[in-house]
Scaffold this active site. Structure first.
Site, mmCIF file in Angstrom:
data_model
loop_
_atom_site.group_PDB
_atom_site.id
_atom_site.type_symbol
_atom_site.label_atom_id
_atom_site.label_comp_id
_atom_site.label_asym_id
_atom_site.label_seq_id
_atom_site.Cartn_x
_atom_site.Cartn_y
_atom_site.Cartn_z
ATOM 1 N N GLU A 237 0.887 -1.175 0.000
ATOM 2 C CA GLU A 237 0.000 0.000 0.000
ATOM 3 C C GLU A 237 0.917 1.215 0.000
ATOM 4 O O GLU A 237 1.495 1.547 1.036
ATOM 5 C CB GLU A 237 -0.895 0.006 1.244
ATOM 6 C CG GLU A 237 -1.801 -1.206 1.397
ATOM 7 C CD GLU A 237 -2.940 -1.227 0.404
ATOM 8 O OE1 GLU A 237 -3.181 -0.197 -0.253
ATOM 9 O OE2 GLU A 237 -3.583 -2.282 0.269
ATOM 10 N N CYS A 271 -2.311 9.545 2.245
ATOM 11 C CA CYS A 271 -2.012 8.817 1.003
ATOM 12 C C CYS A 271 -3.103 9.053 -0.035
ATOM 13 O O CYS A 271 -2.821 9.188 -1.213
ATOM 14 C CB CYS A 271 -1.837 7.330 1.284
ATOM 15 S SG CYS A 271 -3.245 6.564 2.087
HETATM 16 P P1 NAD Z 1 8.202 5.076 4.628
HETATM 17 O O1 NAD Z 1 8.216 4.275 3.376
HETATM 18 O O2 NAD Z 1 9.305 6.010 4.904
HETATM 19 O O3 NAD Z 1 8.140 4.093 5.908
HETATM 20 C C1 NAD Z 1 7.116 3.149 6.084
HETATM 21 C C2 NAD Z 1 7.600 2.065 7.024
HETATM 22 O O4 NAD Z 1 8.619 1.314 6.369
HETATM 23 C C3 NAD Z 1 8.205 2.570 8.315
HETATM 24 O O5 NAD Z 1 7.763 1.742 9.371
HETATM 25 C C4 NAD Z 1 9.693 2.403 8.080
HETATM 26 O O6 NAD Z 1 10.445 2.242 9.253
HETATM 27 C C5 NAD Z 1 9.711 1.145 7.249
HETATM 28 N N1 NAD Z 1 10.926 0.963 6.455
HETATM 29 C C6 NAD Z 1 11.825 1.879 6.029
HETATM 30 N N2 NAD Z 1 12.774 1.293 5.285
HETATM 31 C C7 NAD Z 1 12.476 -0.011 5.226
HETATM 32 C C8 NAD Z 1 13.061 -1.137 4.573
HETATM 33 N N3 NAD Z 1 14.175 -1.013 3.839
HETATM 34 N N4 NAD Z 1 12.470 -2.337 4.709
HETATM 35 C C9 NAD Z 1 11.329 -2.472 5.421
HETATM 36 N N5 NAD Z 1 10.731 -1.460 6.058
HETATM 37 C C10 NAD Z 1 11.295 -0.235 5.962
HETATM 38 O O7 NAD Z 1 6.783 5.809 4.636
HETATM 39 P P2 NAD Z 1 6.241 6.868 5.688
HETATM 40 O O8 NAD Z 1 6.959 8.152 5.505
HETATM 41 O O9 NAD Z 1 6.192 6.261 7.036
HETATM 42 O O10 NAD Z 1 4.720 7.032 5.217
HETATM 43 C C11 NAD Z 1 4.324 7.931 4.239
HETATM 44 C C12 NAD Z 1 4.087 7.225 2.926
HETATM 45 O O11 NAD Z 1 3.154 6.175 3.128
HETATM 46 C C13 NAD Z 1 3.488 8.114 1.868
HETATM 47 O O12 NAD Z 1 4.081 7.841 0.627
HETATM 48 C C14 NAD Z 1 2.023 7.695 1.848
HETATM 49 O O13 NAD Z 1 1.366 7.944 0.625
HETATM 50 C C15 NAD Z 1 2.136 6.242 2.146
HETATM 51 N N6 NAD Z 1 0.881 5.702 2.675
HETATM 52 C C16 NAD Z 1 0.164 4.855 1.893
HETATM 53 C C17 NAD Z 1 -1.042 4.363 2.366
HETATM 54 C C18 NAD Z 1 -1.865 3.430 1.524
HETATM 55 O O14 NAD Z 1 -2.744 2.811 2.077
HETATM 56 N N7 NAD Z 1 -1.615 3.287 0.237
HETATM 57 C C19 NAD Z 1 -1.499 4.733 3.636
HETATM 58 C C20 NAD Z 1 -0.732 5.594 4.397
HETATM 59 C C21 NAD Z 1 0.469 6.078 3.913
#
Ligand code: NAD
Length: 498
Positions: A237, A271
């Site tokens: 997602e 998002c």
């Molecule tokens: P992010 O990708 O920076 O982090 C998300 C999660 O991934 C965090 O828990 C982080 O610690 C973890 N992470 C980071 N590097 C990783 C790796 N290499 N392997 C595994 N996990 C890792 O995102 P964010 O800044 O926390 O959230 C914002 C983003 O999320 C925006 O792009 C938003 O659009 C998206 N989002 C999407 C939805 C949806 O349902 N499509 C919902 C909410 C947010």
């Protein structure tokens, strides 16, 4: 600590002040291996409970969360800075999904009879959906309850144990969810591991049976690559660049109100937030005036009653500034806000017009309280521009006559007509995107099935009339088979000369 030693703890910060809210452990691959092993043991007990037993346990957890909803909203508020009312709303939606998942799992995932067809008419055919085992959920910070609950509740209701890695910006929310679960259920069926990116990466390769990832598209790609090593399935997602279409016959007051909420609520850190608006030229000027008037009334500032909170992740401020500056450098205009709207922690609502469609403000996810507004000659053009993106999460259409038709033509996983983000609040509807917004579905029956594998079983009811799958098969049986096939499928379009 020496330069080569890795930190063993990290702080969650109040984004309004930068003050430390609390410290949490950085869990390592070894810690995760331990937690996943515990989860596996707990999963056996959880599966034994069956749908009814799990429903009872999840209902108990739901009761604890609901009775302490203000406590949960306070932690969300402290860690993300979002207004308390918004935190309450997202917690409420999360609880609603928990209720749906708990009460629908049996009906959706229980054994179902399937028509055996004519060739296997002697068989009783059933499909049932088995849990995968242990599901790893990796969550973002922007909706730290609602978003992961869309995976956690459905994975649990389907019979899995869950190991949840919350965002490093909202570890307290994750810890609170796990501790209330422990209190209600008393077994480690839901556990939390905390840490930064490497902790999430370690969860991907820990041997869990599926990863449900919600976060940015860039991290989603890394998660998929890591999961490929162990062929661990994933649901992704990811981000979006959602379009909002305004038709010539739209209710402009309602459209402006919805566009303002979609663009600026949660400081644009949504998002499925609105990032691009396409307006029919006949109503462009009045719509823009109404939107700007709505946006002007909003101020992002540090007070509990503010309607817009701070930017939770400080590094996002540079991205927001860069998008606004690029839009303006390339001929766009800020009719509200602009580069100066980007402060040290807060960004004031910004409305950009005349922005070229290939500016990063239009092509990349901004994730801030900014929006571009463009005039279109027709709704066909609006659909075309809405679809000219690598993302495909959600969309909004305001139109009296053509709303559903236009919404259906937009390449996105979800769409709202004459409303805003309403699909996320309907627990029975699947939630997810296409393209670089990800794949797989959470929520609804699809969301329950996402955390299972389908198991097909046939049982012979009576002896077959034609012994087809036996070396005793006769020539007569083969002839009869050909006759049946001709009868069933031989009519219709003919290929080649008649
Ligand atoms: P992010 O990708 O920076 O982090 C998300 C999660 O991934 C965090 O828990 C982080 O610690 C973890 N992470 C980071 N590097 C990783 C790796 N290499 N392997 C595994 N996990 C890792 O995102 P964010 O800044 O926390 O959230 C914002 C983003 O999320 C925006 O792009 C938003 O659009 C998206 N989002 C999407 C939805 C949806 O349902 N499509 C919902 C909410 C947010």
């Amino acid at each position: 600590m020496t330069a080569t030693e890795k930190p063993t703890t990290f702080d969650s910060l109040d984004p309004r002040t930068g003050d430390v809210v609390a410290s949490y452990p950085v869990h390592t691959a070894d810690d995760i291996a331990f937690v996943v092993a515990r989860a596996r043991e707990a999963a056996d007990w959880w599966v034994e409970l069956g749908f009814d037993g799990r429903k009872e346990q999840l209902t108990r957890w739901k009761g604890v969360i609901t009775r302490r909803i203000h406590q949960l909203a306070q932690i969300v508020h402290d860690e993300t800075g979002k207004p308390h009312g918004d935190a309450l709303l997202e917690a409420s939606l999360g609880i609603d999904h928990l209720a749906y998942a708990a009460s629908h799992a049996k009906k959706v995932l229980g054994p179902k009879r399937v028509s055996p067809g004519l060739l296997m008419a002697n068989q009783a055919a059933t499909v049932r959906y088995h849990p995968l085992g242990v599901v790893g959920v990796i969550g973002p910070w922007n909706y730290p309850v609602f978003t992961p609950m869309g995976s956690i509740a459905y994975a649990l209701a389907a019979g899995n144990a869950v190991v949840f890695k919350p965002s490093e910006y909202t570890p307290g929310v994750g810890a609170w969810l796990a501790s209330t679960f422990e209190e209600a259920v008393g077994r480690p069926v839901l556990q939390v591991v905390t840490g930064l990116g490497p902790t999430g990466a370690a969860l991907c390769t820990s041997g869990v049976d599926k990863i449900a990832f919600t976060g940015s598209t860039a991290t989603g790609k890394r998660v998929m690559a890591a999961c490929a090593e162990t062929l661990t399935p994933v649901v992704i997602e990811a981000g979006g660049k959602d379009a909002f279409l305004v038709d010539a016959d739209a209710d402009l007051d309602a459209a402006a109100d919805a566009a303002a909420w979609g663009s600026f609520a949660n400081a644009g850190q949504t998002c499925v937030g609105v990032e691009r608006i396409y307006v029919h030229r006949d109503v462009y000027d009045p719509f823009l005036a109404k939107l700007v008037a709505k946006a002007e009334a909003l101020t992002a500032y540090d007070a509990d009653d503010a309607q817009i909170g701070p930017i939770t992740m400080p590094s996002q401020l540079n991205i927001i500034r860069r998008h606004i500056e690029d839009a303006i450098a390339r001929g766009g205009r800020a009719v509200l806000g602009g580069p100066d709207a980007v402060g040290e922690r807060w960004v004031q609502p910004t409305v950009l017009v005349d922005v070229p469609e290939d500016s990063v403000a239009v092509t990349e996810e901004t994730f801030g309280p900014t929006v571009t507004v463009a005039k279109v000659a027709s709704m066909d053009e609006a659909v075309e521009l809405a679809n000219a993106t690598r993302y495909g999460l959600a969309a909004t259409v305001f139109s009296k006559r053509r709303g559903v038709e236009l919404a259906d033509r937009i390449r996105s996983g979800m769409a709202a007509v004459n409303g805003i983000i309403t699909f996320a609040g309907v627990p029975g509807l699947p939630f997810g995107g296409v393209g670089e917004s990800g794949f797989g579905r959470i929520h609804g029956p699809d969301g329950l099935r996402e955390f299972t594998y389908a198991k097909s079983i046939t049982r012979q009811r009576i002896k077959p009339l034609l012994a087809l799958t036996s070396f005793t098969r006769t020539e007569a049986a083969e002839k009869q088979l050909a006759q049946i096939m001709t009868l069933l499928h031989g009519r219709g379009t003919t290929i080649g000369p008649k």
